[in-house]
Write an enzyme that holds these catalytic residues in place. Structure first.
Site, short mmCIF file in Angstrom:
data_model
loop_
_atom_site.label_atom_id
_atom_site.label_comp_id
_atom_site.label_asym_id
_atom_site.label_seq_id
_atom_site.Cartn_x
_atom_site.Cartn_y
_atom_site.Cartn_z
N GLU B 60 32.31 58.53 20.06
CA GLU B 60 30.95 59.02 20.33
C GLU B 60 30.06 57.98 20.99
O GLU B 60 29.23 58.31 21.84
CB GLU B 60 30.31 59.55 19.04
CG GLU B 60 30.78 60.94 18.64
CD GLU B 60 32.11 60.95 17.92
OE1 GLU B 60 32.64 59.85 17.64
OE2 GLU B 60 32.63 62.04 17.62
N HIS B 127 30.12 68.70 8.19
CA HIS B 127 30.20 69.68 9.27
C HIS B 127 29.13 70.75 9.13
O HIS B 127 29.32 71.88 9.56
CB HIS B 127 31.58 70.34 9.31
CG HIS B 127 32.70 69.39 9.60
ND1 HIS B 127 33.17 68.51 8.66
CD2 HIS B 127 33.41 69.15 10.72
CE1 HIS B 127 34.15 67.77 9.18
NE2 HIS B 127 34.31 68.15 10.44
#
Lengths: 335, 324
Positions: B60, B127
């Protein structure tokens, strides 16, 4: 892992006097900046690259004016090497409105897009992925511009370093990573916290990234190692990493006397001072010393003028606090 | 007008911008060949090629950093965080680099970072988060949180065209659950403008994202009880549409701030503070917040249900506030 020397590299340096003058310009700038810091003209802190000038000078000499570079918080040398005007660099150190960042950045944030210098980065290692993006842009636009990313040995243990090296190879980017290994991260030796001897050079092979360890105090060796890496990147052959072995004369930052260094270490490195050594070599090899002395005089004048103009430069307008937060130059946070 | 799902609206917004402007490109994990973990970019690599729809490593920092670098040179990247939770790995690139490059160096960073956020899909602690508050506190960023297909497409187009870094949080619970008409012709939804999703006189709900729909349901319930609720969808969290918030509350005299994000130090606190300071004389009751409790998002359905604000919880709070 071998250390490149000028003899091994076998490369002719195009303008040796110019290379010397480039280093001399950085040296005199920082020496004056340090004096001015002690006189309270420069605020906060300052990270000096005294002793490391050969790296920035040798690397920049291998670049075209339209190439890109990114520097570190110890970045005066990086931006001066690209040709940034000393008066605007000094004015930024003073925090004046005429500085390169209008006084909003200071010593650790120097930027001069006009000279291809896309910022100095004071979060260690954060700019390596950004360098990949700049290099990607060249590739997409179909130009042959090369990006050079300077970073310190301390950056090699940060995740962003490893993510960037992998990406550069996978995307075959025209980027050259230049590690300035000055033996100390901040106040701790890099060797005491790193699993390998050459913190950058030894990691590169894990990413199939061509790398070489260079005598970073020999400006011709630096140039000699950089020129082929830049040429390869320009030709579309992908990235490279250069680990430059060098030494910083000062402590990490302004308040650090560097007492953690073993006795005698600093003196040993000063005997290998990149500027004095290269001047001796130029004398011995019958370079144009008259030209060199004229260049030295020009540098002294330029530094003096930069100091004078910075002392007289306007302070930033407090209202300017609110400008530039957004590119659209909105001055308010909420509509 | 064709009906499209929320997911299709996100997709259409990106696709139209990529057709319009060659400098727009997408990078992220599994976005190319696979078409994205949620299939938002399905078919993109076939249409735009590998150099504009790029599969990246799970990195990322590198994804966002590379996007920043290319944006500095005039490209307009859309970087996908596969789940909004993973954006934490790119935190430094976003809050120290993208957010501050223009202020400190005068270099514009026209980029979009998009990520599926929010709970309700039993994704568990990593999540399901609503991370907008992390970034709303960072000067230099813009943060948008669409609640409808119309807004999702219009805000995506506005985000791509914006010259600043825009964080675009799309609510994954809404992806295939809501569908509505979206114009075929080009339009944008301006960043920084709220939208009154339901007009009312007695109480204002200030909310965004999936909670807009829960609030609208609650408003219907309250309507049957004689309370006429207004639902203001903030749409943009940063910069916040202060005028729309104050206009609504000055009209109704009561403010209920609803967020899916956890209660403390969040967007709801900022909205409440604005109302308390600048609409104080108009208030007929305490500024009230409905939010998730200060816990991670749990996995087990009964726990997740207990965590999430919903229409019943909003209606209960509205009844208490209406009693003032």
């Amino acid at each position: 892992m071998t250390v490149e020397t000028p003899e091994r590299a076998g490369i002719n340096v195009p303008d040796r006097e110019g290379l010397y003058a480039s280093m001399f310009r950085m040296r005199r700038f920082e020496e004056r900046a340090y004096e001015l810091f002690l006189q309270n003209h420069i605020h906060g802190t300052m990270h000096l690259g005294l002793g490391q000038e050969a790296v920035a000078a040798g690397v920049a000499a291998a670049l075209r004016p339209d190439d890109y570079s990114l520097g570190t918080y110890r970045g005066h040398n990086h931006i001066i090497a690209r040709g940034a005007p000393l008066d605007r660099v000094m004015a930024e150190l003073f925090g004046r409105a005429t500085g390169l960042c209008k006084g909003k950045g200071g010593s650790m944030h120097l930027t001069s897009v006009d000279h291809g210098a896309y910022g100095s980065y004071a979060i260690v290692g954060a700019h390596l992925p950004i360098a990949c993006g700049i290099a990607w842009s060249s590739k997409v636009r179909g130009t042959d511009q090369v990006t050079v990313c300077f970073f310190g040995d301390g950056a090699t243990n940060i995740g962003a370093f490893h993510e960037a090296l992998n990406l550069a190879v996978v995307w075959r980017l025209p980027v050259v990573f230049v590690c300035e290994n000055n033996l100390y991260m901040e106040f701790t030796p890099i060797g005491s916290v790193t699993a390998v001897v050459h913190p950058a050079g030894d990691r590169a092979p894990a990413y199939s990234l061509p790398s070489v360890v260079v005598d970073g105090n020999d400006v011709e060796a630096v140039y000699g190692a950089t020129a082929p890496a830049v040429a390869a990147a320009r030709a579309g052959e992908g990235p490279a990493l250069l680990e430059m072995l060098t030494y910083r004369y000062s402590g990490h930052s302004r308040t650090d006397p560097g007492a953690y260094r073993p006795a005698g270490e600093l003196d040993q490195w000063k005997e290998r001072d990149p500027i004095a050594a290269f001047r001796r070599r130029l004398t011995e090899t019958r370079a144009d010393m008259d030209r060199l002395e004229r260049m030295e005089a020009d540098v002294e004048r330029e530094v003096a003028e930069a100091v004078e103009s910075s002392l007289n430069a306007p302070q930033p307008d407090p209202d300017d606090l609110l400008t530039d937060v957004f590119a659209s130059n909105e001055t308010r946070w909420r509509t | 007008m064709p009906e499209v799902t929320y997911l299709e609206a996100v997709r259409d917004g990106m696709r139209e911008e990529m057709r319009r402007d060659e400098s727009v490109y997408i990078l992220g994990e599994d976005v190319g060949v696979y078409g994205g973990a949620f299939k938002v970019t399905a078919g993109f690599q076939e249409e735009f090629g590998e150099s504009r729809v790029i599969d990246t490593p799970l990195s990322e920092s590198a994804i966002v950093g590379a996007a920043i670098g290319s944006a500095l040179l005039g490209q307009r990247p859309i970087a996908e965080m596969q789940f909004a939770d993973f954006i934490a790995c790119a935190f430094d690139q976003i809050v120290n680099m993208a957010a501050k490059l223009h202020y400190r160096n005068g270099m514009a960073v026209p980029m979009v970072i998009r990520g599926p956020s929010g709970a309700g899909t039993h994704g568990g602690p990593f999540h399901s988060q609503s991370p907008e508050g992390w970034f709303a506190h960072t000067p230099g960023l813009k943060v948008v949180v669409p609640s409808t297909p119309y807004d999702a497409k219009g805000l995506m187009k506005a985000a791509v065209r914006d010259d600043d870094p825009v964080i675009y949080f799309e609510h994954k619970f809404l992806y295939r659950r809501i569908k509505s008409e979206v114009p075929e012709e080009d339009y944008t939804v301006p960043i920084g403008k709220a939208d009154v999703k339901r007009s009312g006189e007695d109480m204002s709900i200030l909310t965004y994202g999936a909670m807009v729909h829960q609030s609208l349901t609650a408003a219907e319930q309250l309507a049957g009880e004689g309370v006429d609720m207004e639902v203001v969808d903030l749409r943009t969290i940063l910069p916040l549409d202060r005028t729309a918030i104050l206009d609504s509350v000055k009209k109704t005299g009561k403010a209920l701030v609803v967020t899916e994000d956890t209660l403390s130090y969040g967007v709801g606190a900022e909205v409440a503070a604005i109302i308390s300071q600048d609409a104080f004389e108009y208030l007929d009751g305490p500024v009230t917040r409905v939010a998730a409790p200060d816990t991670p998002v749990p996995y087990a359905p009964p726990l997740e249900d207990a965590f999430l604000p919903n229409a019943e919880k909003i209606a209960a709070a509205a009844r208490q506030l209406a009693a003032y």
